[in-house]
Design an enzyme around this catalytic site. Structure first.
Site, PDB file in Angstrom:
ATOM      1  N   ARG A  72       0.692  -1.292   0.081  1.00 24.09           N
ATOM      2  CA  ARG A  72      -0.077   0.024  -0.193  1.00 24.09           C
ATOM      3  C   ARG A  72       0.926   1.186   0.012  1.00 24.09           C
ATOM      4  O   ARG A  72       0.473   2.336  -0.988  1.00 24.09           O
ATOM      5  CB  ARG A  72      -0.899   0.151   1.097  1.00 24.09           C
ATOM      6  CG  ARG A  72      -1.961  -1.108   1.093  1.00 24.09           C
ATOM      7  CD  ARG A  72      -3.054  -0.949   2.235  1.00 24.09           C
ATOM      8  NE  ARG A  72      -2.618  -1.387   3.428  1.00 24.09           N
ATOM      9  CZ  ARG A  72      -3.012  -2.310   4.233  1.00 24.09           C
ATOM     10  NH1 ARG A  72      -3.582  -3.499   3.785  1.00 24.09           N
ATOM     11  NH2 ARG A  72      -2.287  -2.461   5.506  1.00 24.09           N
ATOM     12  N   ALA A  82     -16.845  -5.772  -9.157  1.00 22.99           N
ATOM     13  CA  ALA A  82     -15.247  -5.451  -9.877  1.00 22.99           C
ATOM     14  C   ALA A  82     -15.487  -6.001 -11.218  1.00 22.99           C
ATOM     15  O   ALA A  82     -15.108  -5.183 -12.181  1.00 22.99           O
ATOM     16  CB  ALA A  82     -14.264  -5.807  -8.975  1.00 22.99           C
ATOM     17  N   ASP A 132     -16.348  -1.301  -4.341  1.00 26.39           N
ATOM     18  CA  ASP A 132     -16.341  -2.618  -3.451  1.00 26.39           C
ATOM     19  C   ASP A 132     -17.769  -3.060  -3.449  1.00 26.39           C
ATOM     20  O   ASP A 132     -18.710  -2.057  -3.864  1.00 26.39           O
ATOM     21  CB  ASP A 132     -16.060  -2.377  -2.100  1.00 26.39           C
ATOM     22  CG  ASP A 132     -15.804  -3.580  -1.130  1.00 26.39           C
ATOM     23  OD1 ASP A 132     -14.437  -4.191  -1.273  1.00 26.39           O
ATOM     24  OD2 ASP A 132     -16.675  -4.372  -0.660  1.00 26.39           O
ATOM     25  N   ASP A 147      -6.825  -5.797  -5.729  1.00 22.07           N
ATOM     26  CA  ASP A 147      -6.409  -6.676  -4.313  1.00 22.07           C
ATOM     27  C   ASP A 147      -7.711  -7.680  -4.008  1.00 22.07           C
ATOM     28  O   ASP A 147      -8.328  -7.289  -2.854  1.00 22.07           O
ATOM     29  CB  ASP A 147      -6.039  -5.839  -3.187  1.00 22.07           C
ATOM     30  CG  ASP A 147      -5.627  -6.389  -1.975  1.00 22.07           C
ATOM     31  OD1 ASP A 147      -5.323  -7.606  -2.082  1.00 22.07           O
ATOM     32  OD2 ASP A 147      -6.032  -5.770  -0.801  1.00 22.07           O
ATOM     33  N   CYS A 187      -4.012 -13.166  -2.848  1.00 19.45           N
ATOM     34  CA  CYS A 187      -3.787 -13.878  -1.629  1.00 19.45           C
ATOM     35  C   CYS A 187      -4.056 -15.418  -1.528  1.00 19.45           C
ATOM     36  O   CYS A 187      -4.053 -15.895  -0.494  1.00 19.45           O
ATOM     37  CB  CYS A 187      -4.585 -13.043  -0.426  1.00 19.45           C
ATOM     38  SG  CYS A 187      -6.386 -13.078  -0.559  1.00 19.45           S
ATOM     39  N   PHE A 238     -12.008  -3.710  -5.193  1.00 17.52           N
ATOM     40  CA  PHE A 238     -11.969  -4.755  -3.996  1.00 17.52           C
ATOM     41  C   PHE A 238     -11.439  -3.944  -3.035  1.00 17.52           C
ATOM     42  O   PHE A 238     -10.607  -4.140  -1.787  1.00 17.52           O
ATOM     43  CB  PHE A 238     -11.228  -5.855  -4.138  1.00 17.52           C
ATOM     44  CG  PHE A 238     -11.696  -6.801  -5.461  1.00 17.52           C
ATOM     45  CD1 PHE A 238     -12.723  -7.641  -5.254  1.00 17.52           C
ATOM     46  CD2 PHE A 238     -10.767  -6.657  -6.412  1.00 17.52           C
ATOM     47  CE1 PHE A 238     -12.985  -8.580  -6.448  1.00 17.52           C
ATOM     48  CE2 PHE A 238     -11.027  -7.455  -7.696  1.00 17.52           C
ATOM     49  CZ  PHE A 238     -12.235  -8.406  -7.624  1.00 17.52           C
TER      50      PHE A 238
END
Length: 384
Positions: free
Chosen positions: A202, A268, A240, A288, A328, A219
């Site tokens: 970030r 998104a 979002d 992300d 992730c 996101f």
């Protein structure tokens, strides 16, 4: 301690640097949850481990020697983990990253003057009081909260609960990340109250944002990337699907006196398609997303999803625009992620440069022999 004997394969796993021994590698034992002495197939002592009778991961290596695991041991290990985080430019970060810090199934996050703890195995749970006492002595927090409301505890035969262990912990805590401030929600927020693993990425996104340009944060959740982008960009769209998340993001923007972020509710995938139809262009885009692959069987579908959003983001970049993209999903490994980006680039009609490969912050240490300590991967891309 109760002795537990393991197979040659289980013992070899420890020799090769991985701390787990699985159910199939443990000889029959009626040892309860807790600390046990582990023996190889010949009966030789090879270490002390956290024993979880109901778990597929039966043993987690804690100490290779016969040193007593007492309060002094916990204070020493925790103090070493704290020392490794010195110099981090933030008041919210991870103090203990489980196996990455040699403390399997233990997570400790710091939010300013408070700690949030997760104990993720039955063996570790038996040491709760010793761990809390050691954290109290080493860190001197104003409060310690146990966020043991995670599904993995069910596989350990443990309950799921949020409980106060020491002092008092506020419902919202103001923390700082570089120049940006935001509110963490330790009692009911995602993870232990905020997403801490992307902290250095970030900060990087904020530094890469084009001065006076347009930025898009997909996101966005509570706007952690958007807040950094807004320090340089003239206008930021924070996107979002959750109106509650966007409301918290707007509160974080107000905390920083930022008025150049547009909080937009939407999917998104659909929004990126709409931007393409409108021929909208952005100087900086952040992707992300949450984990698309919860297990190995979901990887193929996950890669298709990652490819679509990255393809559309590449096409939405202005000339020389930057894309900061991440995954992730543990089951999507870095080579697969980079191959997906290569395919998306080939189909985008753009010439895209790989500027940097991204990973977890230094407070989420990765151990080469323990792939489970590494899950976050990303890249900085630039389109001509």
């Amino acid at each position: 301690m109760t002795p537990v004997r393991v197979t040659p394969r289980g013992a070899e796993r420890w020799v090769r640097g991985h701390p787990w021994i699985y159910r199939s590698e443990v000889n029959e034992t009626d040892a309860p949850a807790g600390l046990v002495a582990v023996q190889d197939a010949r009966g030789r002592f090879i270490g002390q481990a956290l024993h979880s009778p109901a778990s597929e991961i039966r043993l987690r290596l804690l100490e290779r020697t016969d040193r007593v695991v007492d309060p002094a041991w916990w204070r020493e290990r925790l103090a070493a983990a704290v020392a490794r985080r010195s110099g981090i430019d933030a008041t919210a970060f991870r103090l203990v990253h489980g196996e990455g810090d040699g403390l399997p199934s233990l997570v400790v996050d710091r939010y300013d003057r408070w700690l949030v703890v997760q104990m993720l195995s039955a063996g570790l749970e038996t040491m709760r009081e010793a761990i809390v006492a050691a954290l109290d002595e080493v860190c001197r927090p104003e409060g310690i909260l146990l966020r043991n409301d995670v599904a993995v505890r069910r596989r350990e035969g443990l309950d799921e609960a949020v409980a106060l262990a020491r002092g008092a912990v506020p419902r919202a805590i103001e923390v700082r990340e570089g120049a940006v401030r935001y509110l963490a929600a330790p009692w009911d927020g995602q993870k232990t109250g905020a997403f801490l693993d992307q902290r250095p990425n970030r900060l990087l996104a904020g530094a890469l944002a084009a001065p006076g340009g347009r930025a898009l944060d997909c996101f966005a959740y509570h706007g952690s990337f958007a807040l950094h982008l807004a320090g340089r960009a003239a206008h930021v769209i924070a996107l979002d699907a959750s109106p509650d998340a966007l409301a918290r993001g707007a509160a974080n923007a107000a905390l920083n006196g930022l008025t150049n972020i547009e909080w937009r509710e939407g999917d998104a995938f659909e929004s990126l398609r709409a931007f393409a139809r409108a021929r909208a262009r952005f100087d900086t885009i952040v992707l992300d997303p949450p984990a698309f692959a919860k297990n190995r069987g979901a990887v193929e579908a996950a890669l298709r999803g990652y490819r679509e959003i990255n393809l559309r983001a590449m096409r939405a970049l202005a000339p020389a625009g930057m894309l900061i993209t991440a995954s992730c999903s543990f089951h999507v490994r870095l080579p697969e992620f980079l191959a997906m980006l290569t395919d998306a680039s080939a189909d985008s009609g753009r010439r895209v440069h790989l500027r940097r490969i991204l990973g977890q912050g230094e407070d989420h240490p990765e151990v080469l022999t323990i792939p489970e300590t590494s899950y976050l991967k990303g890249a900085v891309l630039q389109a001509e």
